[in-house]
Every structure is written in C-alpha cells, then in structure tokens.
Design an enzyme around this catalytic site. Structure first.
Site, PDB file in Angstrom:
ATOM      1  N   GLY A  80     -39.810 -15.418  -6.188  1.00  0.00           N
ATOM      2  CA  GLY A  80     -40.924 -15.052  -7.040  1.00  0.00           C
ATOM      3  C   GLY A  80     -42.110 -15.709  -6.205  1.00  0.00           C
ATOM      4  O   GLY A  80     -42.431 -15.496  -5.221  1.00  0.00           O
ATOM      5  N   ALA A  83     -42.692 -18.153  -3.319  1.00  0.00           N
ATOM      6  CA  ALA A  83     -42.094 -18.161  -2.036  1.00  0.00           C
ATOM      7  C   ALA A  83     -43.192 -17.795  -0.757  1.00  0.00           C
ATOM      8  O   ALA A  83     -44.214 -17.171  -1.232  1.00  0.00           O
ATOM      9  CB  ALA A  83     -41.080 -16.924  -1.873  1.00  0.00           C
ATOM     10  N   PRO A  84     -43.076 -18.395   0.396  1.00  0.00           N
ATOM     11  CA  PRO A  84     -43.840 -18.258   1.191  1.00  0.00           C
ATOM     12  C   PRO A  84     -44.166 -16.794   1.680  1.00  0.00           C
ATOM     13  O   PRO A  84     -45.549 -16.636   2.402  1.00  0.00           O
ATOM     14  CB  PRO A  84     -43.302 -19.043   2.390  1.00  0.00           C
ATOM     15  CG  PRO A  84     -41.999 -19.411   2.328  1.00  0.00           C
ATOM     16  CD  PRO A  84     -41.909 -19.240   0.827  1.00  0.00           C
ATOM     17  N   ASN A  85     -43.069 -16.225   1.745  1.00  0.00           N
ATOM     18  CA  ASN A  85     -43.379 -14.590   2.075  1.00  0.00           C
ATOM     19  C   ASN A  85     -42.510 -13.795   1.066  1.00  0.00           C
ATOM     20  O   ASN A  85     -41.443 -13.887   0.613  1.00  0.00           O
ATOM     21  CB  ASN A  85     -42.693 -14.413   3.475  1.00  0.00           C
ATOM     22  CG  ASN A  85     -43.119 -15.353   4.410  1.00  0.00           C
ATOM     23  OD1 ASN A  85     -44.078 -15.633   4.865  1.00  0.00           O
ATOM     24  ND2 ASN A  85     -42.128 -16.116   5.175  1.00  0.00           N
ATOM     25  N   LEU A  86     -43.472 -12.952   0.285  1.00  0.00           N
ATOM     26  CA  LEU A  86     -42.960 -12.332  -0.747  1.00  0.00           C
ATOM     27  C   LEU A  86     -42.175 -11.082  -0.446  1.00  0.00           C
ATOM     28  O   LEU A  86     -42.714 -10.403   0.540  1.00  0.00           O
ATOM     29  CB  LEU A  86     -44.222 -12.283  -1.809  1.00  0.00           C
ATOM     30  CG  LEU A  86     -44.852 -13.092  -2.432  1.00  0.00           C
ATOM     31  CD1 LEU A  86     -45.880 -12.553  -3.404  1.00  0.00           C
ATOM     32  CD2 LEU A  86     -43.769 -13.857  -3.254  1.00  0.00           C
ATOM     33  N   VAL A  87     -41.372 -10.436  -1.080  1.00  0.00           N
ATOM     34  CA  VAL A  87     -40.570  -9.206  -0.734  1.00  0.00           C
ATOM     35  C   VAL A  87     -41.065  -8.472  -2.138  1.00  0.00           C
ATOM     36  O   VAL A  87     -40.874  -8.750  -3.206  1.00  0.00           O
ATOM     37  CB  VAL A  87     -38.959  -9.204  -0.767  1.00  0.00           C
ATOM     38  CG1 VAL A  87     -38.553  -8.219  -0.608  1.00  0.00           C
ATOM     39  CG2 VAL A  87     -38.839 -10.186   0.579  1.00  0.00           C
ATOM     40  N   LYS A 101     -41.697  -6.717   3.054  1.00  0.00           N
ATOM     41  CA  LYS A 101     -41.564  -8.252   2.973  1.00  0.00           C
ATOM     42  C   LYS A 101     -43.182  -8.646   3.636  1.00  0.00           C
ATOM     43  O   LYS A 101     -43.366  -8.279   4.774  1.00  0.00           O
ATOM     44  CB  LYS A 101     -40.628  -9.059   4.228  1.00  0.00           C
ATOM     45  CG  LYS A 101     -40.538 -10.481   4.224  1.00  0.00           C
ATOM     46  CD  LYS A 101     -39.632 -10.997   4.788  1.00  0.00           C
ATOM     47  CE  LYS A 101     -39.638 -12.908   4.712  1.00  0.00           C
ATOM     48  NZ  LYS A 101     -38.326 -13.300   5.353  1.00  0.00           N
ATOM     49  N   ASP A 195     -31.097 -18.859   7.332  1.00  0.00           N
ATOM     50  CA  ASP A 195     -31.078 -19.041   5.999  1.00  0.00           C
ATOM     51  C   ASP A 195     -29.998 -18.066   5.289  1.00  0.00           C
ATOM     52  O   ASP A 195     -30.524 -17.444   4.162  1.00  0.00           O
ATOM     53  CB  ASP A 195     -32.512 -19.067   5.497  1.00  0.00           C
ATOM     54  CG  ASP A 195     -32.565 -20.011   3.990  1.00  0.00           C
ATOM     55  OD1 ASP A 195     -31.719 -20.724   3.794  1.00  0.00           O
ATOM     56  OD2 ASP A 195     -33.550 -19.927   3.322  1.00  0.00           O
TER      57      ASP A 195
END
Length: 503
Positions: A80, A83-87, A101, A195
């Site tokens: 959501g 997050a450091p990097n949103l999708v 992303k 990850d």
C-alpha cells in the site's frame, strides 16, 4: 490512458505501415511542449491478444495517463501507501493492462545505471514470469512497466482467502512454476531475485501462477533488497546485506513453508515437518508428496548457503509431483474463467453512443457539427507572445476546415485541419475528432484511429475521443475492441452527466 510507444503498437504488423501518412507532432503550450508521436499504424496489437510486447521505453506522460495520474485507487502493491516503491495498475490506449512500479526519486540517481539494469531484466521472456515490457527514465522519474496479472497474489489466496483455500495439487503447481522460473532466470544469467515471498507470486487471467519480474531488479542502486520482516531473510543477508543465488533458494524455502502450512511462518518458528500441514486442507493431500516438499523446504532453509540445493534440483524434485496437468488453474483456484467482455454495451446509449454503435457516420457528423468546440475549453492556455501572425493563419486554417467539414467536403477539411495541427501552437481535441471522422468518411480507418487516440491524449477522459476510437475499430473489423471502447465512452459520458466537466 495516454499514448503508448510506437514500438509497442507496430511490432506485429509491419505490412500495415505502408501507404501511411507520416505521424504528426503535437505540441501543447500547457504541457511543457510535450511531443506525442503517434505510430504509423495503431491497429497492431490493439486486441492485446498477441504475445508479450518487446521491451521498450515509455514517457512519463504515457504512464501518468495510463494510471489516472497515479491515482491511489490504482495502487496494487501489497504494502500500500507505505511501500518505498509503489506498484499501480494502468491501461494503455491499445487496451492492454499493465503494472507500473514507481521508484522513489533517490532510488536510482544515475539514469544509465537504471536503464542498464532494467534492460537486463527486459531481455527475459518466460511463460511463468510476469514479464517486464518497458521502463521510463524521464527527468527524475524511474518506473518499470510489466504485464498485469489480474487474479491477486499467492499471499491473498493462501492467507486471506474468502471462498476456498488453495487445494494441494495447485500448491504443488505454484511451487513447480516458481522453481521453473528461477531456473530459467539463472540459466539466462539473472540468478538474483530480491525478496522472494508469497506477494511476489501472481496469478494471470487463466489463474496460472507467475513470478513478478520486479523482484529481478533491485529496489535501488544500493538500497535494501529485503523489505519484508527480517525473520524471513536468509541468515547471511543479516551479516553482509548482500543477495546471492543461495539466498534466493533460502527464500524459496520460506515460500514452500507458506504452501505447506497456509500461514506465513518464519523459518525459526517452525522447522519444516509434517506437523506444519495446513488444517484447511482437511487431510486432502498425499502424505508422500508432502514429505518430499517438507524435505525440500528443509534443504532450502539450511543455515550454510553451500548446503542448499540449486534451481535445477528444485525443478527435478517438484516436476514428478505435478499430478493434475489437465485441470485448469482457475478451476483449482476456484475463480471464474477469464471471459471475453460482453459485446453489447451495459448502459443505455446516448445519441452519440447510438450513432457509434451503428457506425452511422452521417449521424456522428451532425452531432459533431452541433457540438462545435464546446468541449475544448481549458485544453489550451495561450501566452500573448504566441498571438502572432502564425497564430492567426493557424486559426484561419481551422476556420476553413470547419466550413469544409460543415459542407461535407471532407478531403478539404482534412487538408485544412492538418495545417492547423502541423503548426502545433495550439491543440484541439475537437479538431482531432473531426479529422478522424473525415478520414472514416474517406475510407481511411487507420489514420482515423490515430486521430481519435490523439484526441484522448490531449483530453484523457473525453467521451467523444473514445466514441471515435470505437467507430474506427469497428471499421477495422476489431469488433470486440470496438465494443469495449463503446462501453468505456458510455461510462465516461454518464460520469460527466453526474457532475463532470462540460456537457
């Protein structure tokens, strides 16, 4: 929605590029003189049924339009807003859904490094990978574009299910698919997956498992590779902060634990054994098969990296356990089969909608004449300096085009509207819509579709732009896409009538 890169739309039909007019450049004063270059033919790959598109570059405006200005409603990443990097999910004008992303600005300060890394991942193509189809490196912006998977993540189906848990045979299929994909990536020189967890496993339209390509690329030039709880990270990562091929195997072991238990259990809290088995399976699994998976999970979770198996061993161990190859994944997951969109609109049609559904070009002409330029308000901001002789000449060309359009002299209208567009000081979605209809009336559906898409680029939620695309697609015998576009136009028109801009 936005304009997509030309390579995206023209790769499958080179023969259609003959006898096309050269693309027009569009400049908008209030869009920092962004240039939109429509491809020679916009008919290729519009049905999005072909193979995976080749890897290509997108502009930031393409992706901004596709994601509705990166609306929070379009966020699909599991973490959501935090997050450091949103999708985000997004949709291109060629109807293809994409996953985008978006990295933080500081993640990749060196554009070349980002492009090189993305290009390496972009060379990979596998049926069990949610493949990377493009990137954006525009100013400070760094984004990746991948195939969109519409049926949620393994985490959702395994930990947060509503209707039914995943049956045993499907869990084995998921494990084998991940193993196959990791083995392919290793063989192609990309053994590092960052990850790996149940959120990285996605399900496509048919319910088949796919591994997200985003994990093949670091989150930043030198940032952390693991964003999940450190209890799940390989022990060596806690020491040196580096991902190795062996750490990917460890992470695969944690996913096997998830599949066995139906819970997200840290390896330290539950060694792999038969007591872990998910009670929701109600004993409906082969104990022999489960013992094989438990044993494999134990090997993957060895403390010493060199004692873990390689990707080939994962594949050879799991391949014999695939016992229901004839049963489709969507059946085993308990989700509806992906159906084609209905061919008839779901809403009552307006006069414009009715005319477009019948491809009644005469009726469309009457409506566009009556509407005039009412919908163009706010699409241009002209400075005093631009009000030059050239500007007056351009407006004169538009006026001549309007007279010809009204009098049904469509070839003359095309010539004059083209003069107006080519100057490029001012952009008018209405001119694009009118010239699109002129092309249709001159039996030239390809440039008609191109103009309708340009109208949408200028004014992304304008129903008329979608209506004109619908008619052009129908003339190109792309009936399903025409029906989809008609539905979208009708929905936009309804939204405007409920309180949107203009009439």
């Amino acid at each position: 929605m936005g304009c997509c890169p030309s390579s995206f739309l023209t790769e499958t039909h080179p023969e259609k590029q003959q006898n096309q007019q050269p693309p027009h450049h569009v400049h908008t004063h209030n869009h920092n003189h962004t240039q939109l270059h429509p491809p020679p033919s916009l008919t290729a790959d519009l049905s999005a049924t072909g193979g995976v598109p080749s890897f290509s570059e997108f502009s930031f405006s393409d992706l901004k339009a596709a994601t509705n200005n990166f609306s929070s409603d379009f966020i699909v990443s599991e973490s959501g807003e935090k997050a450091p990097n949103l999708v985000y999910k997004g949709r291109l004008p060629n109807r293809r859904w994409i996953a985008v992303k978006k990295f933080t600005k500081a993640a990749w300060p060196d554009p070349k490094q980002f492009v090189d890394e993305a290009s390496g991942v972009g060379k990979l193509r596998h049926r069990r990978l949610a493949n990377l189809i493009g990137y954006c490196c525009d100013g400070d912006e760094r984004l990746l574009v991948a195939e969109y998977m519409p049926n949620d993540t393994l985490a959702k189906h395994l930990f947060h299910w509503e209707n039914q848990t995943i049956e045993w045979a499907m869990r084995l299929r998921v494990a084998f698919s991940i193993a196959e994909t990791l083995n392919y990536c290793s063989s192609e020189g990309r053994p590092l997956y960052h990850d790996l967890n149940a959120y990285r496993v996605l399900f496509d339209e048919e319910g088949d498992p796919r591994l997200s390509c985003f994990g093949l690329m670091k989150n930043s030039r030198d940032g952390k590779s693991y964003s999940t709880n450190l209890a799940y990270t390989p022990p060596e990562y806690l020491k040196n902060g580096r991902v190795t091929p062996e750490s990917v195997i460890y992470s695969f072991g944690t996913v096997l634990l998830d599949l066995l238990s139906g819970k997200h259990i840290p390896p330290s809290h539950g060694k792999a054994n038969m007591l872990l088995m998910d009670s929701h399976l109600e004993g409906k699994f082969s104990k022999e098969e489960a013992a094989v998976v438990v044993n494999l999970a134990s090997k993957c979770l060895q403390y010493e990296p060199r004692e873990r198996p390689d990707t080939k061993e994962l594949v050879t161990t799991l391949a014999p356990l695939q016992t229901k190859p004839e049963v489709p994944s969507y059946v085993m997951l308990g989700i509806p089969k992906h159906e084609e969109a209905p061919s008839t609109p779901q809403r009552p049609l307006s006069a414009m909608g009715e005319a477009c559904s019948r491809t009644d070009l005469t009726a469309i002409h009457q409506i566009l004449v009556a509407t005039h330029y009412r919908d163009d308000e706010g699409t241009n901001e002209l400075s005093f300096q631009e009000w030059t002789q050239q500007m007056r000449d351009m407006l004169e060309a538009r006026k001549r085009g309007d007279y010809a359009f009204r009098d049904k002299d469509f070839k003359t209208a095309i010539e004059n509207y083209s003069q107006f567009i080519d100057v490029g000081t001012m952009v008018s979605p209405t001119v694009f819509a009118r010239r699109s209809l002129c092309y249709l009336l001159c039996d030239q559906p390809d440039p008609a579709l191109r103009d309708a898409m340009q109208a949408q680029c200028v004014y992304p939620d304008w129903p008329t732009a979608f209506y004109m695309q619908s008619v052009a697609l129908a003339k190109l015998d792309m009936q399903k896409d025409a029906a989809d576009m008609l539905n979208e136009a009708t929905a936009l028109e309804e939204k405007r009538q409920r309180g949107g801009r203009g009439a």
